[in-house]
Scaffold this motif. Structure first.
Motif: not given
Length: 306
Positions: A1-7, A11-15, A167-175, A193-201
């Motif tokens: 799930m985290e990897i999916f949200v990070s991707i 790529f900026g397709i949160t909309n 997923i919608s919640s994870l976006f806010t946590f990462f953001e 995004t890459l650094i935060i994803s690694l830290i959270i992971g």
């Protein structure tokens, strides 16, 4: 799930996810209503469970119960850990921030109450332990879907809606962290995004190992009764939920009232008076009510009040 949200963030397709979520969430509400009606009128002894859910037993009320409920609200609505500040930075000036915040709180509370009508009566009637935590929804809902006509299809749609909610919640946590890295460290979006994803992971892996190979690790927790030892997950949950969240709320109240000032706060909140004014009630909440509630939570977690 985290990897999916990070991707998606990378790529900026949160909309796209936001548009899908706007459809999925109302569907989730609809499923909850259907399952709630089914659970109450079909499940044996569901009425007793409904009484258990709706009729308060004040003999069991305590500062600990209050703290648990208040912390759940802080976590669920996203108060005290920077979510509103981070997402608010992206809201257009034409929006009414106060009404938006009220709407979020109403929808969040409504979803929680509605879920209670589904889960509590069914769990009570089925003899399921209602202290079993997040797994409760899977234990109860699968039982309801197994009895519903077309329950398998409805169940798939329901849990798919749950996935999108996560997923919608994870976006806010990462953001929150990504925007901090972008603004304060002057870092590009992709790198942040890459650094935060690694830290959270890495953090997720360490915490999850607390239920496995690291389950023997116990961390000290000091309170009024002495030193106790908690598992890795419980220690972090207690520290973040019962100290950092209420402390964040206290700091926000202090910043608004003493640093920013109500005059500047009013300009931002009401778009220079376009959407009303700050009331005495708002000031009382900021000066007294919210700080007192947060202090109760902190005093309780350290064992000074029970």
């Amino acid at each position: 799930m985290e990897i999916f949200v990070s991707i998606l963030l990378l790529f900026g397709i949160t909309n796209l996810v936001e548009k899908v979520t706007k459809i999925i969430m109302p569907v989730l509400f609809l499923f909850l209503i259907i399952c709630g009606i089914w659970a109450i009128f079909v499940t044996d002894n569901a009425i007793e469970g409904l009484k258990y859910y709706l009729l308060p037993d004040f003999s069991k009320f305590s500062f600990t119960v209050f703290s648990q409920a208040a912390t759940q609200v802080l976590f669920s609505v996203g108060i005290g850990w920077g979510i509103y500040e981070t997402l608010g930075a992206n809201i257009p000036k034409k929006n009414n921030l106060k009404s938006d915040a009220i709407l979020v709180s109403i929808c969040d509370t409504g979803a929680a109450i509605l879920a209670g009508f589904v889960i509590i009566p069914s769990a009570f009637a089925g003899g399921v332990d209602m202290q079993s935590g997040p797994s409760l929804i899977f234990l109860v809902m699968t039982g309801i879907f197994s009895k519903l006509p077309g329950g398998r299809l409805i169940g798939i749609c329901f849990f798919l809606a749950i996935v999108f909610a996560v997923i919608s919640s994870l976006f806010t946590f990462f953001e929150i962290s990504i925007r901090t890295f972008e603004d304060n460290l002057k870092m590009g979006r992709i790198k942040a995004t890459l650094i935060i994803s690694l830290i959270i992971g890495a953090g997720n892996i360490i915490v999850s190992l607390g239920f496995g190979v690291l389950s023997g690790i116990k961390l000290p927790w000091l309170d009024a009764s002495g030193i106790s030892y908690l598992g890795l997950y419980d220690w972090l949950d207690t520290f973040t939920g019962y100290i950092l969240l209420p402390l964040g709320c206290l700091l926000v109240c202090l910043f608004v009232s003493k640093v920013w000032g109500f005059e500047e706060y009013e300009k931002e909140l009401t778009n220079n008076g376009r959407f009303g004014r700050i009331t005495l009630y708002d000031k009382i909440l900021t000066y007294i009510v919210v700080p007192v509630f947060m202090v109760i939570i902190i005093l309780n977690v350290f064992g000074f009040i029970r």
